[in-house]
Design a protein around this motif. Structure first.
Motif, PDB file in Angstrom:
ATOM      1  N   GLY A   1       0.825  -1.218   0.000  1.00  0.00           N
ATOM      2  CA  GLY A   1       0.000   0.000   0.000  1.00  0.00           C
ATOM      3  C   GLY A   1       0.853   1.260   0.000  1.00  0.00           C
ATOM      4  N   TRP A   2       1.919   1.243   0.785  1.00  0.00           N
ATOM      5  CA  TRP A   2       2.837   2.379   0.861  1.00  0.00           C
ATOM      6  C   TRP A   2       3.502   2.636  -0.493  1.00  0.00           C
ATOM      7  CZ3 TRP A   2       4.025   6.646   3.096  1.00  0.00           C
ATOM      8  CH2 TRP A   2       5.310   7.179   2.997  1.00  0.00           C
ATOM      9  N   ARG A   3       3.972   1.560  -1.146  1.00  0.00           N
ATOM     10  CA  ARG A   3       4.615   1.732  -2.444  1.00  0.00           C
ATOM     11  C   ARG A   3       3.609   2.180  -3.509  1.00  0.00           C
ATOM     12  NH1 ARG A   3       7.695  -2.082  -0.019  1.00  0.00           N
ATOM     13  NH2 ARG A   3       6.412  -3.850  -0.659  1.00  0.00           N
ATOM     14  N   ARG A   4       2.356   1.693  -3.430  1.00  0.00           N
ATOM     15  CA  ARG A   4       1.315   2.198  -4.341  1.00  0.00           C
ATOM     16  C   ARG A   4       1.157   3.701  -4.167  1.00  0.00           C
ATOM     17  NH1 ARG A   4      -1.474  -2.503  -3.088  1.00  0.00           N
ATOM     18  NH2 ARG A   4      -2.686  -1.451  -1.462  1.00  0.00           N
ATOM     19  N   LEU A   5       1.132   4.153  -2.909  1.00  0.00           N
ATOM     20  CA  LEU A   5       0.999   5.585  -2.633  1.00  0.00           C
ATOM     21  C   LEU A   5       2.168   6.369  -3.223  1.00  0.00           C
ATOM     22  CD1 LEU A   5      -0.324   8.018  -1.192  1.00  0.00           C
ATOM     23  CD2 LEU A   5       1.048   7.421   0.821  1.00  0.00           C
ATOM     24  N   LEU A   6       3.395   5.908  -3.019  1.00  0.00           N
ATOM     25  CA  LEU A   6       4.558   6.607  -3.573  1.00  0.00           C
ATOM     26  C   LEU A   6       4.474   6.689  -5.101  1.00  0.00           C
ATOM     27  CD1 LEU A   6       7.525   5.127  -1.481  1.00  0.00           C
ATOM     28  CD2 LEU A   6       6.481   7.398  -1.258  1.00  0.00           C
ATOM     29  N   LEU A   7       4.132   5.569  -5.735  1.00  0.00           N
ATOM     30  CA  LEU A   7       4.011   5.557  -7.191  1.00  0.00           C
ATOM     31  C   LEU A   7       2.913   6.506  -7.659  1.00  0.00           C
ATOM     32  CD1 LEU A   7       4.620   1.772  -7.596  1.00  0.00           C
ATOM     33  CD2 LEU A   7       5.864   3.517  -8.890  1.00  0.00           C
ATOM     34  N   ARG A   8       1.781   6.524  -6.958  1.00  0.00           N
ATOM     35  CA  ARG A   8       0.682   7.443  -7.313  1.00  0.00           C
ATOM     36  C   ARG A   8       1.118   8.901  -7.188  1.00  0.00           C
ATOM     37  NH1 ARG A   8      -3.494   3.967  -3.924  1.00  0.00           N
ATOM     38  NH2 ARG A   8      -4.307   2.622  -5.579  1.00  0.00           N
ATOM     39  N   LEU A   9       1.895   9.209  -6.140  1.00  0.00           N
ATOM     40  CA  LEU A   9       2.368  10.585  -5.954  1.00  0.00           C
ATOM     41  C   LEU A   9       3.216  11.060  -7.133  1.00  0.00           C
ATOM     42  CD1 LEU A   9       3.285  10.562  -2.152  1.00  0.00           C
ATOM     43  CD2 LEU A   9       1.379  11.780  -3.254  1.00  0.00           C
ATOM     44  N   PHE A  10       3.845  10.102  -7.832  1.00  0.00           N
ATOM     45  CA  PHE A  10       4.657  10.435  -9.000  1.00  0.00           C
ATOM     46  C   PHE A  10       3.921  10.153 -10.315  1.00  0.00           C
ATOM     47  CE2 PHE A  10       7.862  10.813  -5.837  1.00  0.00           C
ATOM     48  CZ  PHE A  10       8.832  11.647  -6.386  1.00  0.00           C
ATOM     49  N   GLY A  11       2.596   9.964 -10.238  1.00  0.00           N
ATOM     50  CA  GLY A  11       1.781   9.910 -11.439  1.00  0.00           C
ATOM     51  C   GLY A  11       1.350   8.547 -11.929  1.00  0.00           C
ATOM     52  N   PRO A  51       9.705  -4.266  -3.261  1.00  0.00           N
ATOM     53  CA  PRO A  51      10.672  -3.194  -3.007  1.00  0.00           C
ATOM     54  C   PRO A  51      11.889  -3.199  -3.922  1.00  0.00           C
ATOM     55  CG  PRO A  51      10.603  -4.743  -1.154  1.00  0.00           C
ATOM     56  CD  PRO A  51       9.500  -5.121  -2.090  1.00  0.00           C
ATOM     57  N   SER A  52      12.293  -4.364  -4.427  1.00  0.00           N
ATOM     58  CA  SER A  52      13.472  -4.402  -5.288  1.00  0.00           C
ATOM     59  C   SER A  52      13.140  -4.192  -6.763  1.00  0.00           C
ATOM     60  CB  SER A  52      14.235  -5.725  -5.111  1.00  0.00           C
ATOM     61  OG  SER A  52      13.391  -6.820  -5.421  1.00  0.00           O
ATOM     62  N   ALA A  53      11.847  -4.061  -7.098  1.00  0.00           N
ATOM     63  CA  ALA A  53      11.464  -3.729  -8.478  1.00  0.00           C
ATOM     64  C   ALA A  53      11.906  -2.306  -8.773  1.00  0.00           C
ATOM     65  CB  ALA A  53       9.964  -3.875  -8.664  1.00  0.00           C
ATOM     66  N   ARG A  54      12.203  -2.022 -10.053  1.00  0.00           N
ATOM     67  CA  ARG A  54      12.617  -0.673 -10.442  1.00  0.00           C
ATOM     68  C   ARG A  54      11.697  -0.147 -11.533  1.00  0.00           C
ATOM     69  NH1 ARG A  54      18.829   0.329 -10.686  1.00  0.00           N
ATOM     70  NH2 ARG A  54      17.902   2.365 -10.844  1.00  0.00           N
ATOM     71  N   VAL A  55      11.105   0.990 -11.273  1.00  0.00           N
ATOM     72  CA  VAL A  55      10.220   1.659 -12.229  1.00  0.00           C
ATOM     73  C   VAL A  55      10.937   2.912 -12.705  1.00  0.00           C
ATOM     74  CG1 VAL A  55       7.984   2.793 -12.528  1.00  0.00           C
ATOM     75  CG2 VAL A  55       8.159   0.732 -11.101  1.00  0.00           C
ATOM     76  N   TRP A  56      11.184   3.000 -14.003  1.00  0.00           N
ATOM     77  CA  TRP A  56      11.952   4.101 -14.579  1.00  0.00           C
ATOM     78  C   TRP A  56      11.222   5.436 -14.461  1.00  0.00           C
ATOM     79  CZ3 TRP A  56      11.995   7.268 -19.079  1.00  0.00           C
ATOM     80  CH2 TRP A  56      13.255   7.761 -19.455  1.00  0.00           C
ATOM     81  N   LEU A  57       9.910   5.467 -14.809  1.00  0.00           N
ATOM     82  CA  LEU A  57       9.132   6.709 -14.783  1.00  0.00           C
ATOM     83  C   LEU A  57       7.705   6.379 -14.343  1.00  0.00           C
ATOM     84  CD1 LEU A  57       9.252   9.775 -15.421  1.00  0.00           C
ATOM     85  CD2 LEU A  57       8.475   9.220 -17.722  1.00  0.00           C
ATOM     86  N   PRO A  58       7.369   6.628 -13.088  1.00  0.00           N
ATOM     87  CA  PRO A  58       6.064   6.227 -12.562  1.00  0.00           C
ATOM     88  C   PRO A  58       4.863   6.702 -13.381  1.00  0.00           C
ATOM     89  CG  PRO A  58       7.473   6.878 -10.761  1.00  0.00           C
ATOM     90  CD  PRO A  58       8.208   7.212 -12.035  1.00  0.00           C
ATOM     91  N   ARG A  59       4.906   7.905 -13.923  1.00  0.00           N
ATOM     92  CA  ARG A  59       3.719   8.383 -14.636  1.00  0.00           C
ATOM     93  C   ARG A  59       3.457   7.633 -15.936  1.00  0.00           C
ATOM     94  NH1 ARG A  59       5.481  12.690 -18.315  1.00  0.00           N
ATOM     95  NH2 ARG A  59       7.515  13.373 -17.621  1.00  0.00           N
ATOM     96  N   HIS A  60       4.361   6.769 -16.319  1.00  0.00           N
ATOM     97  CA  HIS A  60       4.152   5.908 -17.478  1.00  0.00           C
ATOM     98  C   HIS A  60       3.727   4.494 -17.073  1.00  0.00           C
ATOM     99  CE1 HIS A  60       6.578   8.152 -20.806  1.00  0.00           C
ATOM    100  NE2 HIS A  60       5.456   8.754 -20.470  1.00  0.00           N
TER     101      HIS A  60
END
Length: 191
Positions: free
Chosen positions: A48-58, A69-78
């Motif tokens: 839930g926390w990581r969903r929130l962080l990703l949402r904050l970045f779009g 936690p070890s997954a890497r997302v290059w650009l959250p808004r995409h």
């Protein structure tokens, strides 16, 4: 702006940037936030926390979607993830273009989703980006690779270490490099 810069002007082969300064700053800020706040919370407690962080970045994250936690997302808004979709441990989501992960789709450990490539015919090696779609209930198994512009159909499977360089039809099983169809999967309801 998220479109790649014209390689003839930015000269990436000589060390020039492929994306605008604003894009690079956004990704740098995101990387710091993810490192400091996204990776520290253990998986069962931090989805839930990581969903929130990703949402904050779009990012568009539906309830129950999970990013380890070890997954890497290059650009959250995409990034768009449907209900119950999963990005497993060590997944590389190189989303220079939008990546959509449908309801219940699973991307297993250390898989690589690559929404950017270079035009090898272009003397300036122009970066080209195209979206990736993982449809409802599909599975990209451990260490598999999904190339730029590919759609993995509903319920389809790309087997471990498979390399999907073209669309994978729904309810089929693909393996190898390049991946070829090796079977069919039983059609199931995705309730």
């Amino acid at each position: 702006m998220t479109d790649p810069l014209p390689a003839s002007e930015s000269r990436p082969l000589e060390g020039g940037a492929s994306f605008s300064l604003g894009n690079r700053i956004e990704r740098g800020l995101w990387g710091a936030v993810w490192l400091l706040l996204g990776r520290l919370v253990p998986p069962p407690f931090g989805f839930g926390w990581r969903r929130l962080l990703l949402r904050l970045f779009g990012a568009r994250m539906e309830a129950g979607s999970r990013v380890y936690p070890s997954a890497r997302v290059w650009l959250p808004r995409h990034l768009a993830m449907g209900k119950g979709a999963t990005l497993g441990p060590g997944v590389q989501c190189y989303n220079m273009a939008p990546i959509h992960i449908g309801k219940g789709a699973i991307v297993s450990q250390r898989a690589f989703l690559c929404a950017g490539d270079h035009d090898h015919r272009d003397p300036h090696f122009q970066l080209v980006t195209r979206p990736i779609r993982l449809e409802e209930g599909c599975w990209v198994a451990a260490e598999a690779f999904v190339a730029t512009g590919v759609t993995i159909g509903q319920g389809a499977v790309v087997a471990a270490r498979g390399c999907a360089v073209s669309d994978v039809p729904e309810w089929t099983i693909w393996a190898g490099n390049p991946a070829t169809q090796v079977g069919m999967r039983e059609v199931r309801s995705q309730d």
